[in-house]
Design a protein around this motif. Structure first.
Motif, PDB file in Angstrom:
ATOM      1  N   SER A 264       4.085   8.721  10.766  1.00 22.25           N
ATOM      2  CA  SER A 264       3.450   7.673  11.830  1.00 22.25           C
ATOM      3  C   SER A 264       2.426   8.808  12.494  1.00 22.25           C
ATOM      4  N   THR A 265       1.452   8.431  13.466  1.00 22.32           N
ATOM      5  CA  THR A 265       0.677   9.314  13.950  1.00 22.32           C
ATOM      6  C   THR A 265       1.686  10.363  14.622  1.00 22.32           C
ATOM      7  N   GLY A 266       0.847  11.581  14.465  1.00 17.45           N
ATOM      8  CA  GLY A 266       1.520  12.886  14.855  1.00 17.45           C
ATOM      9  C   GLY A 266       2.571  13.430  13.850  1.00 17.45           C
ATOM     10  N   PHE A 267       3.122  12.674  12.847  1.00 13.60           N
ATOM     11  CA  PHE A 267       4.194  13.007  11.927  1.00 13.60           C
ATOM     12  C   PHE A 267       4.057  12.752  10.638  1.00 13.60           C
ATOM     13  N   THR A 268       2.563  13.048  10.055  1.00  9.99           N
ATOM     14  CA  THR A 268       2.276  13.146   8.686  1.00  9.99           C
ATOM     15  C   THR A 268       2.773  14.281   8.048  1.00  9.99           C
ATOM     16  N   GLY A 284       9.997  14.067 -11.192  1.00  9.60           N
ATOM     17  CA  GLY A 284       8.866  13.878 -12.097  1.00  9.60           C
ATOM     18  C   GLY A 284       7.713  13.162 -11.255  1.00  9.60           C
ATOM     19  N   LEU A 285       7.839  12.056 -10.753  1.00  9.63           N
ATOM     20  CA  LEU A 285       6.854  11.410 -10.170  1.00  9.63           C
ATOM     21  C   LEU A 285       7.315  11.053  -8.654  1.00  9.63           C
ATOM     22  N   VAL A 286       6.237  11.458  -7.576  1.00 10.49           N
ATOM     23  CA  VAL A 286       6.538  11.148  -6.131  1.00 10.49           C
ATOM     24  C   VAL A 286       5.713  10.300  -5.536  1.00 10.49           C
ATOM     25  N   GLN A 287       5.941   9.165  -5.079  1.00 16.33           N
ATOM     26  CA  GLN A 287       4.983   8.484  -4.312  1.00 16.33           C
ATOM     27  C   GLN A 287       5.329   8.534  -2.849  1.00 16.33           C
ATOM     28  N   VAL A 288       4.329   8.498  -2.104  1.00 13.16           N
ATOM     29  CA  VAL A 288       4.380   8.342  -0.461  1.00 13.16           C
ATOM     30  C   VAL A 288       3.755   7.493   0.043  1.00 13.16           C
ATOM     31  N   GLY A 289       4.479   6.583   0.649  1.00 14.98           N
ATOM     32  CA  GLY A 289       4.040   5.348   1.435  1.00 14.98           C
ATOM     33  C   GLY A 289       3.806   5.590   2.880  1.00 14.98           C
ATOM     34  N   VAL A 290       2.656   5.480   3.400  1.00  9.95           N
ATOM     35  CA  VAL A 290       2.474   6.001   5.018  1.00  9.95           C
ATOM     36  C   VAL A 290       1.523   4.823   5.652  1.00  9.95           C
ATOM     37  N   PRO A 291       1.430   4.878   6.719  1.00 14.21           N
ATOM     38  CA  PRO A 291       0.350   4.084   7.445  1.00 14.21           C
ATOM     39  C   PRO A 291      -1.008   4.102   7.094  1.00 14.21           C
ATOM     40  N   GLU A 292      -1.713   3.157   6.902  1.00 13.99           N
ATOM     41  CA  GLU A 292      -3.220   3.301   6.159  1.00 13.99           C
ATOM     42  C   GLU A 292      -3.952   4.073   6.594  1.00 13.99           C
ATOM     43  N   SER A 293      -3.919   4.167   8.062  1.00 20.62           N
ATOM     44  CA  SER A 293      -4.993   5.184   8.826  1.00 20.62           C
ATOM     45  C   SER A 293      -4.661   6.535   8.628  1.00 20.62           C
ATOM     46  N   LEU A 294      -3.298   6.862   8.105  1.00 18.19           N
ATOM     47  CA  LEU A 294      -2.846   8.063   7.729  1.00 18.19           C
ATOM     48  C   LEU A 294      -3.097   8.497   6.400  1.00 18.19           C
ATOM     49  N   ASP A 296      -5.498   9.089   4.525  1.00 14.86           N
ATOM     50  CA  ASP A 296      -6.607  10.060   3.941  1.00 14.86           C
ATOM     51  C   ASP A 296      -5.997  11.605   4.323  1.00 14.86           C
ATOM     52  N   ILE A 297      -5.320  11.609   5.551  1.00 10.98           N
ATOM     53  CA  ILE A 297      -4.705  12.800   5.992  1.00 10.98           C
ATOM     54  C   ILE A 297      -3.716  13.323   5.050  1.00 10.98           C
ATOM     55  N   LEU A 298      -2.859  12.352   4.571  1.00 13.29           N
ATOM     56  CA  LEU A 298      -1.708  12.895   3.690  1.00 13.29           C
ATOM     57  C   LEU A 298      -2.403  13.546   2.252  1.00 13.29           C
ATOM     58  N   LEU A 343       8.927   8.173  10.954  1.00  9.68           N
ATOM     59  CA  LEU A 343       8.345   6.765  10.974  1.00  9.68           C
ATOM     60  C   LEU A 343       8.120   6.400  12.400  1.00  9.68           C
ATOM     61  N   GLY A 344       8.603   6.738  13.470  1.00  7.44           N
ATOM     62  CA  GLY A 344       8.514   6.380  14.827  1.00  7.44           C
ATOM     63  C   GLY A 344       9.528   5.404  15.046  1.00  7.44           C
ATOM     64  N   THR A 345       9.401   4.822  16.426  1.00 11.70           N
ATOM     65  CA  THR A 345      10.454   3.995  16.907  1.00 11.70           C
ATOM     66  C   THR A 345       9.916   2.621  17.313  1.00 11.70           C
ATOM     67  N   HIS A 346       8.444   2.333  17.146  1.00 11.64           N
ATOM     68  CA  HIS A 346       7.873   1.068  17.370  1.00 11.64           C
ATOM     69  C   HIS A 346       8.726   0.024  17.067  1.00 11.64           C
ATOM     70  N   ARG A 347       8.873  -1.143  17.880  1.00 14.82           N
ATOM     71  CA  ARG A 347       9.627  -2.302  17.604  1.00 14.82           C
ATOM     72  C   ARG A 347       9.273  -2.920  16.255  1.00 14.82           C
ATOM     73  N   GLU A 348       8.045  -3.096  15.621  1.00 11.99           N
ATOM     74  CA  GLU A 348       7.687  -3.522  14.328  1.00 11.99           C
ATOM     75  C   GLU A 348       8.345  -2.679  13.207  1.00 11.99           C
ATOM     76  N   THR A 349       8.332  -1.253  13.459  1.00 13.23           N
ATOM     77  CA  THR A 349       8.540  -0.510  12.541  1.00 13.23           C
ATOM     78  C   THR A 349      10.282  -0.412  12.500  1.00 13.23           C
ATOM     79  N   VAL A 350      10.908  -0.669  13.494  1.00 14.03           N
ATOM     80  CA  VAL A 350      12.414  -0.655  13.507  1.00 14.03           C
ATOM     81  C   VAL A 350      12.691  -1.825  12.592  1.00 14.03           C
ATOM     82  N   GLU A 351      12.384  -3.010  13.065  1.00 17.52           N
ATOM     83  CA  GLU A 351      12.461  -4.346  12.375  1.00 17.52           C
ATOM     84  C   GLU A 351      12.228  -4.420  11.021  1.00 17.52           C
TER      85      GLU A 351
END
Length: 535
Positions: A264-268, A284-294, A296-298, A343-351
């Motif tokens: 999440s923001t600040g935690f890439t 052998g293969l690693v995929q990382v799913g992150v918030p879309e605006s992050l 490019d940073i990842l 991931l952070g603790t925003h209510r949507e992320t928690v749900e």
């Protein structure tokens, strides 16, 4: 599988095993003789032989003192000048210890009684000229701090410049908790008998024991088997048998497809370090799913892993609930999923976390904010059908279970066992030491690692490692044990090269292949616990 782990016992369990040995025909005199002989051999190794050396032996009135009489007798017979002190009246020494006291006296050993605090000067004088001191004052049965002249002798021993060999346990140390409620002299080396004790791997006990050896004293198998021991020390005999095997014709798809949902923001950095942990552990293969605006940073932070932008909460740059479908599709082919770092603790992320924990059909490693999302409801984990590993530190454990943080720290083994049973998951309770517990009651204590690893991101590396090991085909229990052991060993190798201060999580990740090689070649054998046989 070859023997890898070692039983780790409480003081009461060890006492019952000793009684069982005697009931099965092994005399207490023989057990004490065996213990003293093994300890004397370790002492000789510590100081480069007995001939011409000065040894001080401090003995209590109990069985620990009896071991000390055996050591003193053997050292004197081998050419050492031995100053032996009994911190009690001779008449108070009874049973097997009395037998060995009388034997030592018959062989010409002078044993001086010290009965009062004001009369400790002879001990101080002897210690000032000694090559080593033997602490045989108090054993594993102590409850509460030492008192009286015994406490004074321990304080005198604590001030000694010579190396100390502790017999079974440094006097004053509680072998169950690792605490010292009064004076306790730090040993250069401790020889414990039969099996290592839990408190010898908890702090400050671990530091007070110095280098730890475990001596075989001839306990019959039946006496050991009669005592149910459900706690073990991870890879006490070396961890090579735990490693996943890599076929010579392996394809990257054969070596584990790991998906990491993190960031999440600040935690890439959490996402990147988890990916590094997975890659450096052989995935052998690693995929990382992150918030879309992050994303490019990842992509800049990780090269060998693939990234996947996921729907996020606008302006908050954390995963949105509408990412659920994307995550479901992302994890479909995964051999293991890691969920939670940064991931952070925003209510949507928690749900989102609460829902996808049940969506994911692959084995799951749940860490950090993945755990926080389930705060107060660990029973939700029981609904999962695939193997699940949760990796809390004490604070996250407290939030998940409602148990106080200090209660967790005071009994990490019992706390981890309780959660594993309640939630039906494997628990990796991070700490010093880290504890692994599995449903059914088994628990494992990890001997590797150091205080330099107490820095941000170390747990994220471990999360990726566990997912990689499970993805390569290890069962979750084996992966958890190997993962925490390998992680700590990598940290120890780093600390040996550069020191503990300034050690960062990225250093640990980079050291993982080298640590794996140490395990593979068997060079980790006896690194954290040395074993001594009777021969």
């Amino acid at each position: 599988m070859p023997q890898v782990h070692a039983r780790l016992v409480t003081g009461a369990q060890m006492a019952r095993i000793d009684r069982g040995a005697i009931e099965r025909g092994v005399s207490g005199i023989r057990l004490m003789e065996n213990a003293g002989r093994c300890a004397a051999r370790v002492l000789s190794d510590l100081i480069g032989g007995f001939h011409g050396k000065r040894i001080v032996v401090l003995c209590g009135k109990g069985n620990n003192g009896g071991d000390g009489f055996v050591i003193a007798n053997l050292a004197a017979a081998a050419g050492a000048s031995v100053s032996a002190f009994l911190l009690a009246r001779e008449v108070q020494v009874t049973g097997d210890a009395r037998h060995h006291l009388d034997r030592a006296r018959t062989n010409g050993l002078v044993i001086e009684e010290i009965l009062e605090f004001k009369n400790l000067a002879p001990i101080r004088s002897a210690l000032a000229e000694s090559s080593a001191a033997v602490d045989a004052l108090l054993g594993t049965g102590i409850r509460g701090g030492p008192r009286g002249v015994i406490a004074g002798a321990i304080e005198t021993l604590r001030d000694a410049a010579c190396p100390i060999l502790a017999v079974d346990v440094p006097s004053g140390l509680d072998v169950d908790t690792g605490r010292a409620d009064g004076p306790c002299a730090a040993a250069a080396r401790t020889v414990t008998f039969g099996f290592p004790k839990i408190g010898q791997f908890r702090f400050p006990g671990r530091s007070l024991c110095g280098s730890l050896s475990c001596a075989d004293i001839g306990l019959p198998h039946a006496a050991v088997a009669a005592e149910k021991v459900d706690v073990q020390l991870i890879a006490a005999h070396g961890g090579a048998a735990l490693l996943p095997r890599r076929p010579p014709d392996a394809h990257k798809g054969d070596l584990g497809r790991v998906v990491i949902i993190a960031g999440s923001t600040g935690f890439t950095g959490a996402a990147a370090l988890s990916a590094q942990g997975a890659l450096r552990s052989g995935a052998g293969l690693v995929q990382v799913g992150v918030p879309e605006s992050l994303n490019d940073i990842l992509e800049v932070k990780v090269t060998e892993a693939m990234t996947r932008p996921l729907p996020e909460v606008r302006k908050h740059r954390c995963l949105a609930l509408r990412a659920r479908g994307d995550v479901q599709r992302l994890v479909e082919a995964a051999d293991c999923v890691a969920l939670g770092p940064g991931l952070g603790t925003h209510r949507e992320t928690v749900e989102l976390v609460r829902r996808i924990v049940h969506d994911i059909q692959a084995p799951l490693v749940l860490d950090a904010d993945g755990i926080n999302a389930l705060a107060g409801a660990p029973e939700n984990l029981r609904m999962r059908t695939a193997p699940t590993v949760v990796t809390p530190h004490p604070g996250e454990f407290a939030r998940l279970t409602g148990l106080g943080k200090e209660a967790v720290r005071s009994d990490p083994v019992g706390s981890a066992q309780a959660l594993a049973g309640e939630a039906g998951v494997i628990v990796v309770l991070k700490g010093a030491p880290t504890v692994v517990a599995v449903p059914g009651g088994r628990a494992y204590v990890n001997p590797s690692g150091n205080a330099g690893m107490a820095s941000g991101g170390s747990g994220d590396v471990l999360t990726g490692m566990l997912a990689a090991l499970i993805g390569q085909g290890l069962d979750a229990e084996t992966a958890a044990c190997l993962g925490v052991y390998l992680h700590g060993l990598a940290g120890d190798l780093c600390a040996e090269r550069t020191g503990q201060a300034g050690l960062i999580a990225g250093d640990v990740a980079a050291a993982l292949p080298g640590a794996g090689r140490v395990i593979e070649t068997g060079a980790d054998k006896d690194r954290y616990l040395q074993f001594h046989t009777l021969n």
